[in-house]
Design a protein around this motif. Structure first.
Motif, PDB file in Angstrom:
ATOM      1  N   LEU A   1       0.823  -1.217   0.000  1.00  0.00           N
ATOM      2  CA  LEU A   1       0.000   0.000   0.000  1.00  0.00           C
ATOM      3  C   LEU A   1       0.850   1.256   0.000  1.00  0.00           C
ATOM      4  N   PHE A   2       1.868   1.272   0.888  1.00  0.00           N
ATOM      5  CA  PHE A   2       2.745   2.438   0.951  1.00  0.00           C
ATOM      6  C   PHE A   2       3.403   2.673  -0.400  1.00  0.00           C
ATOM      7  N   ALA A   3       3.856   1.588  -1.020  1.00  0.00           N
ATOM      8  CA  ALA A   3       4.532   1.707  -2.315  1.00  0.00           C
ATOM      9  C   ALA A   3       3.580   2.330  -3.338  1.00  0.00           C
ATOM     10  N   SER A   4       2.304   1.875  -3.329  1.00  0.00           N
ATOM     11  CA  SER A   4       1.360   2.390  -4.314  1.00  0.00           C
ATOM     12  C   SER A   4       1.036   3.862  -4.062  1.00  0.00           C
ATOM     13  N   ARG A   5       1.270   4.334  -2.818  1.00  0.00           N
ATOM     14  CA  ARG A   5       1.035   5.751  -2.520  1.00  0.00           C
ATOM     15  C   ARG A   5       2.308   6.578  -2.636  1.00  0.00           C
ATOM     16  N   GLY A   6       3.399   5.921  -3.036  1.00  0.00           N
ATOM     17  CA  GLY A   6       4.629   6.660  -3.251  1.00  0.00           C
ATOM     18  C   GLY A   6       5.508   6.819  -2.021  1.00  0.00           C
ATOM     19  N   TYR A   7       5.146   6.148  -0.889  1.00  0.00           N
ATOM     20  CA  TYR A   7       6.039   6.154   0.270  1.00  0.00           C
ATOM     21  C   TYR A   7       6.946   4.940   0.162  1.00  0.00           C
ATOM     22  N   THR A   8       8.270   5.147   0.073  1.00  0.00           N
ATOM     23  CA  THR A   8       9.153   3.991   0.188  1.00  0.00           C
ATOM     24  C   THR A   8       9.949   4.189   1.445  1.00  0.00           C
ATOM     25  N   LYS A   9       9.620   3.443   2.476  1.00  0.00           N
ATOM     26  CA  LYS A   9      10.243   3.689   3.773  1.00  0.00           C
ATOM     27  C   LYS A   9      10.224   2.419   4.594  1.00  0.00           C
ATOM     28  N   GLU A  10      11.082   2.435   5.622  1.00  0.00           N
ATOM     29  CA  GLU A  10      11.069   1.344   6.589  1.00  0.00           C
ATOM     30  C   GLU A  10       9.742   1.367   7.345  1.00  0.00           C
ATOM     31  N   LEU A  11       9.207   0.187   7.640  1.00  0.00           N
ATOM     32  CA  LEU A  11       8.025   0.151   8.493  1.00  0.00           C
ATOM     33  C   LEU A  11       8.428   0.526   9.914  1.00  0.00           C
ATOM     34  N   ASN A  12       7.596   1.276  10.586  1.00  0.00           N
ATOM     35  CA  ASN A  12       7.916   1.651  11.959  1.00  0.00           C
ATOM     36  C   ASN A  12       7.147   0.755  12.939  1.00  0.00           C
ATOM     37  N   ASN A  13       7.363   1.012  14.238  1.00  0.00           N
ATOM     38  CA  ASN A  13       6.734   0.176  15.277  1.00  0.00           C
ATOM     39  C   ASN A  13       5.217   0.140  15.158  1.00  0.00           C
ATOM     40  N   LEU A  14       4.641   1.297  14.851  1.00  0.00           N
ATOM     41  CA  LEU A  14       3.177   1.352  14.798  1.00  0.00           C
ATOM     42  C   LEU A  14       2.652   0.528  13.631  1.00  0.00           C
ATOM     43  N   ASN A  15       3.398   0.535  12.509  1.00  0.00           N
ATOM     44  CA  ASN A  15       3.002  -0.317  11.386  1.00  0.00           C
ATOM     45  C   ASN A  15       3.064  -1.783  11.803  1.00  0.00           C
ATOM     46  N   HIS A  16       4.153  -2.119  12.519  1.00  0.00           N
ATOM     47  CA  HIS A  16       4.289  -3.505  12.982  1.00  0.00           C
ATOM     48  C   HIS A  16       3.134  -3.872  13.910  1.00  0.00           C
ATOM     49  N   ASP A  17       2.707  -2.905  14.722  1.00  0.00           N
ATOM     50  CA  ASP A  17       1.591  -3.176  15.632  1.00  0.00           C
ATOM     51  C   ASP A  17       0.298  -3.480  14.873  1.00  0.00           C
ATOM     52  N   GLN A  18       0.186  -2.910  13.678  1.00  0.00           N
ATOM     53  CA  GLN A  18      -1.049  -3.170  12.921  1.00  0.00           C
ATOM     54  C   GLN A  18      -1.161  -4.637  12.502  1.00  0.00           C
ATOM     55  N   ALA A  19      -0.028  -5.318  12.485  1.00  0.00           N
ATOM     56  CA  ALA A  19      -0.044  -6.735  12.119  1.00  0.00           C
ATOM     57  C   ALA A  19      -0.366  -7.637  13.310  1.00  0.00           C
ATOM     58  N   LEU A  20      -0.574  -7.040  14.478  1.00  0.00           N
ATOM     59  CA  LEU A  20      -0.943  -7.831  15.646  1.00  0.00           C
ATOM     60  C   LEU A  20      -2.453  -8.034  15.671  1.00  0.00           C
ATOM     61  N   ILE A  21      -2.854  -9.285  15.782  1.00  0.00           N
ATOM     62  CA  ILE A  21      -4.262  -9.673  15.667  1.00  0.00           C
ATOM     63  C   ILE A  21      -4.669 -10.416  16.938  1.00  0.00           C
ATOM     64  N   PRO A  22      -5.840 -10.152  17.493  1.00  0.00           N
ATOM     65  CA  PRO A  22      -6.272 -10.933  18.667  1.00  0.00           C
ATOM     66  C   PRO A  22      -6.254 -12.435  18.344  1.00  0.00           C
ATOM     67  N   GLU A  23      -5.705 -13.215  19.267  1.00  0.00           N
ATOM     68  CA  GLU A  23      -5.556 -14.667  19.050  1.00  0.00           C
ATOM     69  C   GLU A  23      -6.864 -15.339  18.647  1.00  0.00           C
ATOM     70  N   LYS A  24      -7.962 -14.867  19.190  1.00  0.00           N
ATOM     71  CA  LYS A  24      -9.240 -15.522  18.932  1.00  0.00           C
ATOM     72  C   LYS A  24      -9.923 -15.022  17.655  1.00  0.00           C
ATOM     73  N   SER A  25      -9.289 -14.067  16.960  1.00  0.00           N
ATOM     74  CA  SER A  25      -9.872 -13.528  15.728  1.00  0.00           C
ATOM     75  C   SER A  25      -9.157 -14.085  14.512  1.00  0.00           C
ATOM     76  N   THR A  26      -9.821 -14.077  13.371  1.00  0.00           N
ATOM     77  CA  THR A  26      -9.111 -14.273  12.114  1.00  0.00           C
ATOM     78  C   THR A  26      -9.117 -12.931  11.396  1.00  0.00           C
ATOM     79  N   PHE A  27      -8.086 -12.706  10.550  1.00  0.00           N
ATOM     80  CA  PHE A  27      -8.049 -11.410   9.876  1.00  0.00           C
ATOM     81  C   PHE A  27      -8.443 -11.586   8.418  1.00  0.00           C
ATOM     82  N   ILE A  28      -8.979 -10.503   7.857  1.00  0.00           N
ATOM     83  CA  ILE A  28      -9.302 -10.464   6.427  1.00  0.00           C
ATOM     84  C   ILE A  28      -8.499  -9.327   5.841  1.00  0.00           C
ATOM     85  N   GLN A  29      -7.726  -9.643   4.807  1.00  0.00           N
ATOM     86  CA  GLN A  29      -6.832  -8.624   4.227  1.00  0.00           C
ATOM     87  C   GLN A  29      -7.633  -7.425   3.729  1.00  0.00           C
TER      88      GLN A  29
END
Lengths: 419, 419
Positions: free
Chosen positions: A104-132
């Protein structure tokens, strides 16, 4: 059994009135179409206690809880934390979410290292499934809670809409064996709501239980809405039609349309049917009528364009209104509105034109006409109807809205009478 | 102590998504301005059980419960019955309500005997007092429940708005010694939300408790909202300004505006300040930009008008776009959008013009350009910026909304850079 849903919106911006909650109407419409009935809509603050309590209430009242908002990466986004506390579980990392963020970042023209908050977005509650979520960085969450479901969607409208259409509606349709809901509106005019109710009282009392009736009064008309629940869509539609036939016997003279809808939709359908083209010349409505007409997909087949003549000079130079008429009668007059409409027909080469001129307020217009005065004209060059309205109590937004609706309704009437 | 409010909306039309609840945002904004904080917003069905339970919940959670809807004369309007059951009281007749109904009917051209349902509208719960509604037939109800207040308003927006402004806000202001709430938004752009949050983390941690911060991301920018609670409005404003100064030291390069608002509002203020006039030439936005600009009171001081050139023939005949350019580059091209903008400047004699041309979809345009492609141009006749955008995933409504916002933002930028 009807499947019931609760809609939760999380976010202070709704509670301070900064944004209007349009998400809930979109979700409700789409759930309705697959036979899921919305039990209630609740908007709460970005605070853990409130969010958790709202999850609890939703699960108690409904089979499906659809939650929007609070999934973003910043501190004020607390929905995921609340969900973990409600489910009594921890978070796990889903690498695929990160891959999506990078893309997504690439398609918006941001080429950058992911930061901590981006990494946090990949955290999902154990009892949930995620939908991309291909529309944004926050993944959608799907959580089974015993025999019920909590679905978390981002609050950004275009992300929510995309996910609802692509993912949520198909999955819900698959999982739930729902009853069908059919809604149908008819449009009634020329009688006060209370008189109508008395006139049709006997009929209303005999409507079968699986059909319910609601009165939705507008300023100039009443929408009567039939809602029917059952197994078979066609049977429900027939049952409603049967009621409408009975209604026509009693109150047919007040029935304006058997298929109520937005006037821009109805007008569009008639114009296509009759093979007519339309333009607008707008002063006080400022382009709102054109905007309503072009909100309909396919409107380019009958709508050629508009001249918004906010300045008097545009009325004369582009639409060809005579300066003499303006001097003699003022810009808010029958003479000027008719010349505007005829000018639009000519300049944009259309069969019909709608014109408006008035004082939306809150300040008086240049020629000191009272706020709330408005003239509307509909013409085909040959025949013309001009009508004056006066709405002294409305704020600017409502004034524009009501004048636009009146103009579209007048145009429908004009086409019906003349073609 | 902050005074808290719950907003209840009653009516199936919201729960089936037929209408968007705009009333709640209006009420929330106006309560906020007098320091009343909205705790939650709840929409429930037209059913006694649900309405009574909602009253109970509102009274438990808040000091003031404001209820809209369900006060009409027909069977689906159950709010008054629910209120009586909740209050455990009967109804009494208020003749003054009838006088108001007679007057209203007369002003609408109905001269008729009042019927039973009209008479029923004059029945008021014994424990409530009524407030005359000069905008409609259903009176407003004000009910003290121990030290709390339930206020019932009609759901029709212009009636509700008039009553809020004329009656409810002044009375609440009088009765409640509330704290003040001050909101202020700043607009940040050019940095992802998560990176911004990390950049300003230390600063954010040190913001005093009486100020809260929220991130409201849009597609192309982020609104940062400060909310401060306290006794003294000026002190709160100064405290927020102090935080903004600190923010500027850390992230000033991303700050687009210190006073965020709707772009049509910001653009209007800049145009007045610089003494410039504006017109628009709109294809894919169909008059929506003109409609947004003219939604601002006073816009006639700087906005001359618009040409909505939906049909290609209007582009050439009214705006003077060359047929050669259309043939060579298609209507969705840099060449055409620039000619549209320059044409608008000339035809409507303005300093500046905004033009748009694109394919809103869902169907492809006449020259088969992909849905989602759009060109925006801003010109002053001399200097011009043209910019291309591509939004393939948006539905028609969002596409028009986002293109309009982008166009307004580009115009703001253009004026800032060139004047």
């Amino acid at each position: 059994m009807k499947t019931k849903a609760t809609l939760l919106t999380i976010g202070d911006e709704i509670l301070i009135g900064q944004i209007v909650d349009t998400n809930s109407a979109f979700i409700a419409q789409h759930l309705n179409q697959i036979g899921i009935e919305v039990e209630e809509i609740l908007s709460v603050k970005d605070e853990l206690f409130h969010i958790i309590e709202a999850f609890q209430r939703g699960i108690e009242k409904s089979d499906v809880v659809i939650v929007t908002g609070g999934l973003g990466p910043t501190k004020d986004d607390k929905t995921k934390t609340a969900l973990c506390q409600f489910l009594n579980c921890g978070l796990i990392r889903e690498e695929k979410v990160l891959e999506n963020i990078v893309q997504l970042f690439a398609s918006r023209g941001y080429t950058k290292e992911l930061n901590n908050l981006n990494h946090d977005q990949a955290l999902i509650p154990e009892k949930s499934t995620f939908i991309q979520n291909r529309y944004g960085t926050a993944p959608c969450l799907w959580t089974a809670v015993e025999d019920k479901i909590i679905i978390n969607l981002p609050g950004v409208p275009f992300e929510m809409k995309g996910l609802m259409r692509d993912e949520i509606i198909p999955r819900l349709k698959n999982q739930l064996s729902s009853e069908v809901i059919v809604h149908r509106d008819i449009l009634v005019s020329g009688i006060p709501e209370s008189d109508l109710a008395i006139l049709v009282e006997e009929w209303e009392n005999e409507i079968p239980d699986f059909i319910s009736l609601a009165y939705l009064p507008n300023r100039t008309s009443i929408d009567l809405r039939f809602s029917a629940f059952g197994q078979n869509e066609v049977e429900l539609q027939n049952a409603i039609q049967h009621q409408i036939e009975k209604f026509k016997e009693i109150a047919g003279q007040y029935l304006l349309s058997e298929h109520s809808g937005k006037p821009q939709q109805i007008l569009g359908e008639i114009l296509i049917q009759k093979g007519l083209t339309l333009s607008t010349a707008e002063s006080c409505t400022g382009g709102n009528i054109a905007s309503l007409i072009t909100s309909i997909s396919g409107s380019s087949n009958y709508f050629s364009g508009a001249v918004v003549s906010y300045a008097t000079s545009v009325k004369t130079s582009v639409l060809g209104v005579s300066q003499d008429a303006i001097n003699e009668f003022t810009v808010v007059s029958e003479q000027v509105v008719e010349q505007m409409a005829k000018g639009a027909c000519k300049v944009m080469n259309t069969d019909l034109a709608i014109a408006t001129t008035g004082v939306a307020g809150p300040n008086k217009g240049e020629d000191n006409k009272a706020v709330g005065t408005v003239w509307i004209s509909i013409t085909n060059g040959d025949k013309t109807i001009n009508k004056k309205f006066y709405y002294p109590y409305l704020d600017r937004e409502d004034f524009i809205k009501i004048v636009s609706n009146n103009a579209l309704n007048l145009a429908i009437q004009f086409v019906k009478e003349n073609y």
